[in-house]
Write a protein that holds these residues in place. Structure first.
Motif, PDB file in Angstrom:
ATOM      1  N   ALA A   1       0.835  -1.207   0.000  1.00 49.41           N
ATOM      2  CA  ALA A   1       0.000   0.000   0.000  1.00 49.41           C
ATOM      3  C   ALA A   1       0.865   1.251   0.000  1.00 49.41           C
ATOM      4  O   ALA A   1       0.559   2.235  -0.693  1.00 49.41           O
ATOM      5  N   VAL A   2       1.947   1.225   0.755  1.00 49.34           N
ATOM      6  CA  VAL A   2       2.850   2.376   0.796  1.00 49.34           C
ATOM      7  C   VAL A   2       3.582   2.533  -0.531  1.00 49.34           C
ATOM      8  O   VAL A   2       3.724   3.649  -1.049  1.00 49.34           O
ATOM      9  N   ALA A   3       4.062   1.434  -1.108  1.00 48.75           N
ATOM     10  CA  ALA A   3       4.780   1.499  -2.380  1.00 48.75           C
ATOM     11  C   ALA A   3       3.893   2.105  -3.470  1.00 48.75           C
ATOM     12  O   ALA A   3       4.295   3.033  -4.182  1.00 48.75           O
ATOM     13  N   ALA A   4       2.674   1.576  -3.591  1.00 49.45           N
ATOM     14  CA  ALA A   4       1.750   2.110  -4.587  1.00 49.45           C
ATOM     15  C   ALA A   4       1.346   3.542  -4.242  1.00 49.45           C
ATOM     16  O   ALA A   4       1.230   4.401  -5.128  1.00 49.45           O
ATOM     17  N   GLY A   5       1.162   3.796  -2.951  1.00 47.83           N
ATOM     18  CA  GLY A   5       0.761   5.131  -2.513  1.00 47.83           C
ATOM     19  C   GLY A   5       1.792   6.193  -2.803  1.00 47.83           C
ATOM     20  O   GLY A   5       1.450   7.315  -3.201  1.00 47.83           O
ATOM     21  N   ARG A   6       3.055   5.865  -2.625  1.00 49.84           N
ATOM     22  CA  ARG A   6       4.102   6.838  -2.927  1.00 49.84           C
ATOM     23  C   ARG A   6       4.181   7.121  -4.416  1.00 49.84           C
ATOM     24  O   ARG A   6       4.405   8.262  -4.835  1.00 49.84           O
ATOM     25  N   VAL A   7       4.009   6.119  -5.249  1.00 49.95           N
ATOM     26  CA  VAL A   7       3.995   6.357  -6.698  1.00 49.95           C
ATOM     27  C   VAL A   7       2.804   7.233  -7.074  1.00 49.95           C
ATOM     28  O   VAL A   7       2.910   8.114  -7.946  1.00 49.95           O
ATOM     29  N   LEU A   8       1.676   7.033  -6.417  1.00 51.86           N
ATOM     30  CA  LEU A   8       0.478   7.833  -6.675  1.00 51.86           C
ATOM     31  C   LEU A   8       0.558   9.232  -6.071  1.00 51.86           C
ATOM     32  O   LEU A   8      -0.268  10.096  -6.386  1.00 51.86           O
ATOM     33  N   GLY A   9       1.542   9.460  -5.192  1.00 50.28           N
ATOM     34  CA  GLY A   9       1.701  10.769  -4.569  1.00 50.28           C
ATOM     35  C   GLY A   9       0.719  11.054  -3.449  1.00 50.28           C
ATOM     36  O   GLY A   9       0.261  12.191  -3.289  1.00 50.28           O
TER      37      GLY A   9
END
Length: 465
Positions: free
Chosen positions: A170-178
Motif C-alpha cells: 500500500a505504501v509502495a503504490a501510494g508513494r507512486v500515486l503521490g
C-alpha cells in the motif's frame, strides 16, 4: 488513543513519515540496496515464468481475463489492468523463494516492487528517484514492523512476509500515486481491512499455492492506495489500535515506541538480505554448510550413512513433516525443505534453479541421501546452523554457519546480483539477448538518472531501444 481523537497515533505518525520521505534523505547504503532489491525481483520474476506452475496459472488467469491494458506481465509481454498486473507479477516475484528476505522471513522486494511498477507503468512519467523512494518507504515500514514483532516473539502462526506485505505494498503504490499524509493514513487502514496470511499451508508441507502468496498483498496494496487517492477515508489506528494489526493478529499491547525510534535516521531496510541460492532464508545456512562439506571433502554419495542438522525452534516447519520434506512434491515444498537442500548440495556440490524443476526434484541419488537426514531442535543455537555428516566407515564431518552469505555482515555484491539476474532471465517465457540483459543491469544501477521507469519495463519486454 484512536486516530479520530485528534492525536494521529502511531499509524498517523508513520503515515506522515512515509508520505514525506525524500530521495535526498536516503543514505548511500540504502540506495544501493534498493537497486539490488529491484534487480533481484526482476530476475526472480523472469525465472518463475517457466519454473513455477503455480505462478503460471495466475498469469494465465490474468491474461485470459483481459481488460484495459495498463500493466505488463513481466516476461510475457501482455498488458492487463493495473490490479491484475500487480497480482500476476506479485505471484511471479516470490514463486521460487529466490527473492530477498529479512527479519521474520519478510520479503520486502516481492511485496513492494510489483505494486510500485504496476502503478508507475500505468501513470507514466514516474522517474527512477521516485520509484526508489517509494520502495524505500515501503521496505522501511515492513522491516520495522517485522523487527518489532520478532523482538516480542509474537510471530506465532503468521507468515509475516505476507501479513506485513499488505502494508508495504500500500505504501509502495501510494508513494507512486503521490498520496499525502491523510491519504497514506487511509491506505494503511484499507490494507488492514484485507491483511491475511497464516502458516497453515507451510505447516502442511507447502502445496503449490503457498508459493504465490505475494500476489495478494501486491493487489490489495494497489487497491488500498488507489481508493485512498480517490478520497475513501479509512484513517484509523490500523497498526496500534485495540483491533489493529499488532493487537488483533499478534496479541501485542502498546505502546510501540520501537516503530518510531530513529525513524529517518536509522534505516532498517539496510538489513534486507539477498539469497545466493533459491531456497527459503531459513534453509540458506544449512545449504551453505552442506556445500562447504561437499567441496572440502568431495564426499561420495554411497559413503554417506547419516546426515544430522541442528538449529533453533524456527527450523521446525522446514523439517516437518519429515517424510514430505525429504521428498518434496513440488518446487514450493523443495525450496522450504532443509533435508532436500542439504542432500542436493552434498550430492551435487551446488544448488540452483534446475533443482526446482520436475527433473531436478526426481534425482534419486539425492533423494536417497535426503532419506538419511535427521534433525534436532536446539534453542541455544539461535539462527546458527549445525550440520554433521557420518560415513559408513565412521568418519564424521561437521560444519557450522553462524553468519550465512547474504547476511548484512556478508553482503551479496551488485555484481553477484547481476550474475544471478542473468541466470534467472534465462528461464523467461521470452528470453532476452545478453546485450538487453546488460542494459537492464546498467539501467537499474543508474536508476536515479532515469526519467521514466517505463523504459525499464520496455527493456524487459523487448520493446526498449
Amino acid at each position: 488513543m484512536d486516530a479520530g481523537d485528534g492525536d494521529p497515533g502511531l499509524t498517523g505518525h508513520l503515515a506522515a513519515f512515509l508520505s514525506d520521505l525524500t530521495y535526498a534523505r536516503l543514505p548511500q547504503e540504502a540506495d544501493g540496496l534498493l537497486k539490488g532489491m529491484l534487480l533481484d525481483v526482476l530476475g526472480t520474476t523472469l525465472a518463475a515464468n517457466t519454473l513455477s506452475g503455480a505462478a503460471r496459472q495466475v498469469v494465465e488467469l490474468a491474461l485470459q481475463e483481459g481488460g484495459t491494458p495498463q500493466s505488463t506481465v513481466l516476461g510475457f509481454g501482455g498488458k492487463v489492468p493495473v490490479l491484475m498486473g500487480a497480482f500476476a507479477n506479485g505471484a511471479l516475484a516470490h514463486a521460487l523463494n529466490y527473492d530477498d528476505w529479512g527479519e521474520g522471513g519478510i520479503h520486502a522486494g516481492a511485496t513492494t516492487v510489483p505494486a510500485a511498477l504496476a502503478v508507475a507503468e500505468h501513470l507514466g512519467g514516474i522517474g527512477g528517484r521516485q520509484l526508489l523512494t517509494a520502495l524505500a518507504a515501503a521496505a522501511e515500514l515492513e522491516c520495522r514492523l517485522a523487527a518489532a514483532i520478532v523482538r516480542t516473539g509474537a510471530q506465532g502462526r503468521w507468515v509475516l512476509g505476507q501479513l506485513v506485505g499488505y502494508f508495504g505494498a500500500a505504501v509502495a503504490a501510494g508513494r507512486v500515486l503521490g498520496l499525502d499524509r491523510q491519504q497514506m493514513h487511509s491506505a494503511l487502514g484499507l490494507a488492514l481491512a484485507q491483511a491475511a496470511g497464516t502458516m497453515q499451508m507451510v505447516v502442511e508441507g507447502d502445496p503449490p499455492a503457498k508459493s504465490i502468496y505475494a500476489a495478494f498483498p501486491n493487489q490489495a496494496g494497489v487497491l488500498s492506495a488507489w481508493l485512498a487517492k480517490g478520497g475513501l477515508g479509512a484513517q484509523c489506528s490500523a497498526l496500534e489500535g485495540e483491533a489493529g494489526l499488532l493487537a488483533a493478529y499478534l496479541g501485542l499491547e502498546g505502546p510501540f515506541p520501537d516503530l518510531l525510534q530513529g525513524l529517518g535516521e536509522e534505516f532498517y531496510l539496510t538489513r534486507v538480505r539477498f539469497k545466493p541460492w533459491p531456497v527459503s532464508g531459513i534453509v540458506q545456512p544449512f545449504l551453505e554448510g552442506a556445500l562447504e562439506l561437499s567441496q572440502r571433502y568431495r564426499l561420495e554419495t554411497s559413503a554417506i550413512a547419516r546426515v544430522h542438522v541442528s538449529g533453533g525452534e524456527h527450523i521446525r516447519p522446514w523439517c516437518e513433516p519429515l517424510p514430505l520434506r525429504r521428498r518434496p512434491p513440488n518446487p514450493a515444498a523443495a525450496s522450504d525443505s532443509i533435508p532436500y537442500a542439504v542432500a542436493k548440495a552434498l550430492v551435487q556440490g551446488d544448488f540452483g534453479l534446475a533443482d526446482l524443476t520436475d527433473e531436478g526434484l526426481q534425482r534419486e541419488d539425492a533423494l536417497q541421501v535426503a532419506e538419511r537426514v535427521t534433525y534436532a531442535i536446539e534453542p541455544h543455537l539461535g539462527e546458527s546452523a549445525l550440520l554433521t555428516v557420518v560415513t559408513w566407515g565412521g568418519d564424521r564431518y561437521a560444519a557450522r554457519v553462524d553468519t550465512p552469505l547474504g547476511h548484512p555482515r556478508r553482503p551479496v555484491s551488485y555484481r553477484r546480483l547481476a550474475e544471478k539476474f542473468r541466470r534467472c532471465a534465462a528461464y523467461a517465457a521470452h528470453p532476452l539477448p545478453p546485450d538487453r540483459l546488460q542494459a537492464v543491469v546498467d539501467m537499474v544501477e543508474r536508476l536515479e538518472e532515469l526519467e521514466d521507469v517505463t523504459a525499464l519495463i520496455a527493456l524487459l519486454t523487448g520493446d526498449g531501444a
